[in-house]
Write a protein that holds these residues in place. Structure first.
Motif, PDB file in Angstrom:
ATOM      1  N   VAL A   1       0.002   6.343   2.774  1.00 46.49           N
ATOM      2  CA  VAL A   1       0.316   4.989   2.321  1.00 46.49           C
ATOM      3  C   VAL A   1       0.031   3.975   3.430  1.00 46.49           C
ATOM      4  O   VAL A   1      -0.568   2.919   3.195  1.00 46.49           O
ATOM      5  CB  VAL A   1       1.797   4.900   1.875  1.00 46.49           C
ATOM      6  CG1 VAL A   1       2.210   3.446   1.664  1.00 46.49           C
ATOM      7  CG2 VAL A   1       2.012   5.712   0.607  1.00 46.49           C
ATOM      8  N   ARG A   2       0.461   4.297   4.641  1.00 45.88           N
ATOM      9  CA  ARG A   2       0.239   3.380   5.763  1.00 45.88           C
ATOM     10  C   ARG A   2      -1.252   3.114   5.967  1.00 45.88           C
ATOM     11  O   ARG A   2      -1.669   1.977   6.221  1.00 45.88           O
ATOM     12  CB  ARG A   2       0.835   3.969   7.043  1.00 45.88           C
ATOM     13  CG  ARG A   2       0.665   3.067   8.264  1.00 45.88           C
ATOM     14  CD  ARG A   2       1.015   3.824   9.542  1.00 45.88           C
ATOM     15  NE  ARG A   2       2.422   4.097   9.655  1.00 45.88           N
ATOM     16  CZ  ARG A   2       3.309   3.269  10.211  1.00 45.88           C
ATOM     17  NH1 ARG A   2       2.906   2.105  10.687  1.00 45.88           N
ATOM     18  NH2 ARG A   2       4.570   3.597  10.290  1.00 45.88           N
ATOM     19  N   THR A   3      -2.059   4.158   5.856  1.00 43.71           N
ATOM     20  CA  THR A   3      -3.493   4.000   6.085  1.00 43.71           C
ATOM     21  C   THR A   3      -4.140   3.188   4.974  1.00 43.71           C
ATOM     22  O   THR A   3      -5.041   2.372   5.226  1.00 43.71           O
ATOM     23  CB  THR A   3      -4.170   5.373   6.208  1.00 43.71           C
ATOM     24  OG1 THR A   3      -3.459   6.161   7.168  1.00 43.71           O
ATOM     25  CG2 THR A   3      -5.605   5.229   6.684  1.00 43.71           C
ATOM     26  N   ILE A   4      -3.696   3.373   3.751  1.00 49.05           N
ATOM     27  CA  ILE A   4      -4.211   2.564   2.646  1.00 49.05           C
ATOM     28  C   ILE A   4      -3.860   1.093   2.852  1.00 49.05           C
ATOM     29  O   ILE A   4      -4.687   0.202   2.637  1.00 49.05           O
ATOM     30  CB  ILE A   4      -3.661   3.086   1.302  1.00 49.05           C
ATOM     31  CG1 ILE A   4      -4.320   4.427   0.958  1.00 49.05           C
ATOM     32  CG2 ILE A   4      -3.906   2.071   0.179  1.00 49.05           C
ATOM     33  CD1 ILE A   4      -3.721   5.123  -0.234  1.00 49.05           C
ATOM     34  N   LEU A   5      -2.653   0.824   3.307  1.00 52.84           N
ATOM     35  CA  LEU A   5      -2.255  -0.559   3.581  1.00 52.84           C
ATOM     36  C   LEU A   5      -3.121  -1.179   4.672  1.00 52.84           C
ATOM     37  O   LEU A   5      -3.357  -2.396   4.678  1.00 52.84           O
ATOM     38  CB  LEU A   5      -0.785  -0.614   3.992  1.00 52.84           C
ATOM     39  CG  LEU A   5       0.245  -0.296   2.910  1.00 52.84           C
ATOM     40  CD1 LEU A   5       1.647  -0.265   3.515  1.00 52.84           C
ATOM     41  CD2 LEU A   5       0.181  -1.306   1.772  1.00 52.84           C
ATOM     42  N   SER A   6      -3.610  -0.356   5.598  1.00 55.98           N
ATOM     43  CA  SER A   6      -4.396  -0.869   6.726  1.00 55.98           C
ATOM     44  C   SER A   6      -5.857  -1.114   6.370  1.00 55.98           C
ATOM     45  O   SER A   6      -6.594  -1.708   7.163  1.00 55.98           O
ATOM     46  CB  SER A   6      -4.317   0.106   7.902  1.00 55.98           C
ATOM     47  OG  SER A   6      -5.081   1.275   7.649  1.00 55.98           O
ATOM     48  N   GLN A   7      -6.279  -0.658   5.190  1.00 54.68           N
ATOM     49  CA  GLN A   7      -7.680  -0.814   4.812  1.00 54.68           C
ATOM     50  C   GLN A   7      -8.046  -2.288   4.673  1.00 54.68           C
ATOM     51  O   GLN A   7      -7.342  -3.071   4.044  1.00 54.68           O
ATOM     52  CB  GLN A   7      -7.963  -0.081   3.493  1.00 54.68           C
ATOM     53  CG  GLN A   7      -7.861   1.435   3.597  1.00 54.68           C
ATOM     54  CD  GLN A   7      -7.940   2.134   2.242  1.00 54.68           C
ATOM     55  OE1 GLN A   7      -7.895   1.496   1.203  1.00 54.68           O
ATOM     56  NE2 GLN A   7      -8.041   3.456   2.259  1.00 54.68           N
ATOM     57  N   ASN A   8      -9.155  -2.663   5.298  1.00 57.54           N
ATOM     58  CA  ASN A   8      -9.686  -4.031   5.217  1.00 57.54           C
ATOM     59  C   ASN A   8      -8.712  -5.103   5.713  1.00 57.54           C
ATOM     60  O   ASN A   8      -8.702  -6.227   5.194  1.00 57.54           O
ATOM     61  CB  ASN A   8     -10.099  -4.361   3.777  1.00 57.54           C
ATOM     62  CG  ASN A   8     -11.159  -3.426   3.257  1.00 57.54           C
ATOM     63  OD1 ASN A   8     -12.233  -3.313   3.818  1.00 57.54           O
ATOM     64  ND2 ASN A   8     -10.850  -2.713   2.171  1.00 57.54           N
ATOM     65  N   THR A   9      -7.888  -4.734   6.681  1.00 54.30           N
ATOM     66  CA  THR A   9      -6.990  -5.728   7.267  1.00 54.30           C
ATOM     67  C   THR A   9      -6.611  -5.292   8.672  1.00 54.30           C
ATOM     68  O   THR A   9      -6.997  -4.218   9.124  1.00 54.30           O
ATOM     69  CB  THR A   9      -5.730  -5.910   6.394  1.00 54.30           C
ATOM     70  OG1 THR A   9      -5.007  -7.056   6.838  1.00 54.30           O
ATOM     71  CG2 THR A   9      -4.819  -4.692   6.462  1.00 54.30           C
ATOM     72  N   SER A  10      -5.854  -6.113   9.359  1.00 58.76           N
ATOM     73  CA  SER A  10      -5.460  -5.819  10.736  1.00 58.76           C
ATOM     74  C   SER A  10      -4.088  -5.160  10.787  1.00 58.76           C
ATOM     75  O   SER A  10      -3.323  -5.198   9.819  1.00 58.76           O
ATOM     76  CB  SER A  10      -5.423  -7.109  11.557  1.00 58.76           C
ATOM     77  OG  SER A  10      -4.400  -7.961  11.065  1.00 58.76           O
TER      78      SER A  10
ATOM     79  N   ALA B   1      -0.410  -7.297   3.459  1.00 62.34           N
ATOM     80  CA  ALA B   1      -1.544  -6.435   3.773  1.00 62.34           C
ATOM     81  C   ALA B   1      -2.841  -6.887   3.113  1.00 62.34           C
ATOM     82  O   ALA B   1      -3.917  -6.369   3.437  1.00 62.34           O
ATOM     83  CB  ALA B   1      -1.240  -4.994   3.362  1.00 62.34           C
ATOM     84  N   GLY B   2      -2.765  -7.841   2.194  1.00 60.81           N
ATOM     85  CA  GLY B   2      -3.959  -8.279   1.495  1.00 60.81           C
ATOM     86  C   GLY B   2      -4.390  -7.266   0.435  1.00 60.81           C
ATOM     87  O   GLY B   2      -3.995  -6.101   0.475  1.00 60.81           O
ATOM     88  N   LEU B   3      -5.205  -7.721  -0.514  1.00 61.01           N
ATOM     89  CA  LEU B   3      -5.671  -6.870  -1.619  1.00 61.01           C
ATOM     90  C   LEU B   3      -4.495  -6.120  -2.238  1.00 61.01           C
ATOM     91  O   LEU B   3      -4.594  -4.963  -2.618  1.00 61.01           O
ATOM     92  CB  LEU B   3      -6.726  -5.866  -1.127  1.00 61.01           C
ATOM     93  CG  LEU B   3      -8.013  -6.452  -0.541  1.00 61.01           C
ATOM     94  CD1 LEU B   3      -8.898  -5.343   0.022  1.00 61.01           C
ATOM     95  CD2 LEU B   3      -8.769  -7.253  -1.590  1.00 61.01           C
ATOM     96  N   TYR B   4      -3.368  -6.803  -2.344  1.00 66.05           N
ATOM     97  CA  TYR B   4      -2.122  -6.134  -2.705  1.00 66.05           C
ATOM     98  C   TYR B   4      -2.090  -5.623  -4.137  1.00 66.05           C
ATOM     99  O   TYR B   4      -1.440  -4.611  -4.410  1.00 66.05           O
ATOM    100  CB  TYR B   4      -0.923  -7.059  -2.432  1.00 66.05           C
ATOM    101  CG  TYR B   4      -1.094  -8.483  -2.912  1.00 66.05           C
ATOM    102  CD1 TYR B   4      -0.727  -8.846  -4.202  1.00 66.05           C
ATOM    103  CD2 TYR B   4      -1.620  -9.447  -2.062  1.00 66.05           C
ATOM    104  CE1 TYR B   4      -0.882 -10.156  -4.634  1.00 66.05           C
ATOM    105  CE2 TYR B   4      -1.780 -10.749  -2.488  1.00 66.05           C
ATOM    106  CZ  TYR B   4      -1.418 -11.112  -3.777  1.00 66.05           C
ATOM    107  OH  TYR B   4      -1.581 -12.398  -4.206  1.00 66.05           O
ATOM    108  N   ASN B   5      -2.798  -6.286  -5.061  1.00 63.19           N
ATOM    109  CA  ASN B   5      -2.833  -5.762  -6.425  1.00 63.19           C
ATOM    110  C   ASN B   5      -3.594  -4.445  -6.493  1.00 63.19           C
ATOM    111  O   ASN B   5      -3.161  -3.477  -7.115  1.00 63.19           O
ATOM    112  CB  ASN B   5      -3.467  -6.787  -7.369  1.00 63.19           C
ATOM    113  CG  ASN B   5      -2.559  -7.970  -7.635  1.00 63.19           C
ATOM    114  OD1 ASN B   5      -1.349  -7.805  -7.812  1.00 63.19           O
ATOM    115  ND2 ASN B   5      -3.121  -9.166  -7.659  1.00 63.19           N
TER     116      ASN B   5
END
Length: 274
Positions: free
Chosen positions: A58-67, A114-118
């Motif tokens: 989950v943490r890694t997915i949240l980090s995708q395409n963001t800082s 985290a962006g791209l949240y949807n």
């Protein structure tokens, strides 16, 4: 400089296990290993493993395409709402269950920083449901990631929607504690090609193959995290430290400077270098 990493391991803290890796830089057998050794001396030589596998996913997915500065608050908010002992239930709450049953819109609002949240919330709910059905929950998924054949684990992770090579490798490294895994993010991809550790036109998977071939298994974990830190501090995408001052980079003597032209001040992607 003060080592910014804890004594144990950044993926799981003191409860996550791990310890300082010891090595002799004089025995490096390849240039890539020598680079990793230098990075270890510059930053840290910690081993990894012990983080909960699903939380790591989950943490890694949240980090995708963001800082990190954007994804960390999203992770903290998610764990506060759905983690054990919080809004989702008592201390025995299974994060897989909590997220599989989560209302997607509520989850999207929770992870908004985290962006791209949807997109990410839909992906997380679907993954939680898939993992619950196949592995029964957090414990079963943990056992699979830590105990099964690493190639089989990687292949299965890559079959999951939204899980790419970097995400799969991060789960194997930070949760599974698997040696010989060197996740390739944008920093590693840029630095390996710029330094000449991989071909200038190599894609992320080819960079991974070169580095994992040339760096001993026990050094891949800290090599990955230290190289990312090096990319943030020195080998930046648009203005690497060597551009104005060749001596400003602690790895200048190990670098081919592919795509970096101090004489003209130009910096291009290694694949576009003359």
């Amino acid at each position: 400089m003060t080592d910014p990493e804890p004594t144990k391991n950044i993926s799981g803290g003191e409860s996550g296990g791990g310890s300082e890796a010891r090595f002799d830089p004089a025995t490096a057998g390849t240039r890539a290993e020598a680079v990793v050794d230098r990075l270890g001396e510059l930053y840290w030589t910690k081993t990894y493993g012990g983080q909960d596998a699903f939380e790591c996913l989950v943490r890694t997915i949240l980090s995708q395409n963001t800082s990190d500065t954007a994804s960390q608050p999203a992770h903290d908010a998610l764990m506060e709402r759905y983690g054990p002992g919080d809004g989702a239930g008592d201390v025995d709450t299974d994060l897989v269950d909590a997220l599989a049953d989560a209302d997607q819109q509520t989850l999207a609002e929770t992870i908004q920083p985290a962006g791209l949240y949807n997109q990410k919330s839909a992906r997380i709910v679907a993954l939680a449901d898939e993992i619950r059905e196949e592995f029964g929950g957090e414990a079963g998924f943990d056992a699979f990631v830590r105990d099964d054949d690493p190639d089989a684990v990687r292949d299965r992770l890559l079959e999951m929607n939204g899980v790419g090579p970097k995400t799969a490798d991060c789960v194997l490294l930070f949760a599974g504690g698997r040696g010989g895994v060197f996740p390739v993010d944008t920093h590693v991809h840029r630095i390996a090609r710029r330094m000449g550790l991989a071909p200038p036109d190599a894609d992320h998977e080819t960079v991974r193959e070169y580095i994992e071939r040339d760096v001993p298994a026990e050094k891949c974990g800290f090599g990955h995290t230290a190289m990312i830190q090096f990319g943030r501090e020195y080998c930046k995408a648009r203005k690497p430290a060597c551009l104005d001052d060749p001596e400003a980079c602690p790895l200048a003597d190990r670098c081919d400077q592919v795509g970096v032209y101090p004489a003209s001040g130009e910096v291009v992607d290694p694949s576009d270098a003359a």
